[in-house]
Design a protein around this motif. Sequence first.
Motif: not given
Length: 284
Positions: A111-134
């Motif tokens: 698909a002709d879209i541009t995706v920018i992933v804000h990869n901070n390696r945590t769920y910041g809004l949920a106060t610091g949970q583990f993500t797939p890239t942590s």
Amino acid sequence: MTDLRTNASITWCPGCGNYQILSAVDNVLKEMSENGFPLENVVLVSGIGNHAKIVDYLHINSFNALHGRAIPAALAIKAANPDLTVLCFVGDGDSYAEGLEHLLFAAKRNADITVIVHNNRTYGLATGQFTPTSQQSFTGVTMPDGAKEHSMNPLELLLASGATFLARSYTRQQDHFRRILKAAINHRGFALVDALQVCITFNNLYEQYNAYVEHADVSDPADRQKALEMIRRWDYRSTDKPIPTGIFYQVTRDIIEDRYIRIRPKHTVDRDAREEIIHNLTGY
């Protein structure tokens, strides 16, 4: 348009890497506008998370979707009007976890879209949970004794799924990040930028990134094997190994908009003809 910023109060923590993404997007869009690109043809889409607030801070058409569902919203917008430039902002939890299936299928369809992933390696809004890239040394509310799982390498998955543009950049290195961002936007097809964006509150990796991030564009971005080797050079589990950044893969392939979306039923009629039919049938 000379000033794209809105008057909305920015509620990110001081030092958050999201400021760097906002600055880069602001500057790139201004440059596009100065070169004659109509910004009314740009649509920003975001998911749920701290990243999503970016659509509140720019005077650009936008749509805020559900958690993990920014990609299908972006695809629908592009399907409705293939002439739009659609930028989709997502987080690593938002897209590499809840929304992973949408991300992979968007890559598969090219698909002709541009995706920018804000990869901070945590769920910041949920106060610091583990993500797939942590990283495995990460400790948070869901992993108080450290991560027990291996980290996922999302770019490897996306390469296998059919993405035609894959890149990584460290948002603190603004010149490099803006160059990558412009290349992604100008690419015709599915483009993803894995933006290493530091969460200073729950996963402060500035010191590690400053020490280990290195620019490493591949010599031939169309070489799939070299792209895979470059993508695999970074071990997501660690924080003390080289982290290559740059454009790893870029090829040209037909996009879904040309293969499917632009096909219209034979009975489709234009607006004037439709209004004439309605008038003949109803008298109005």
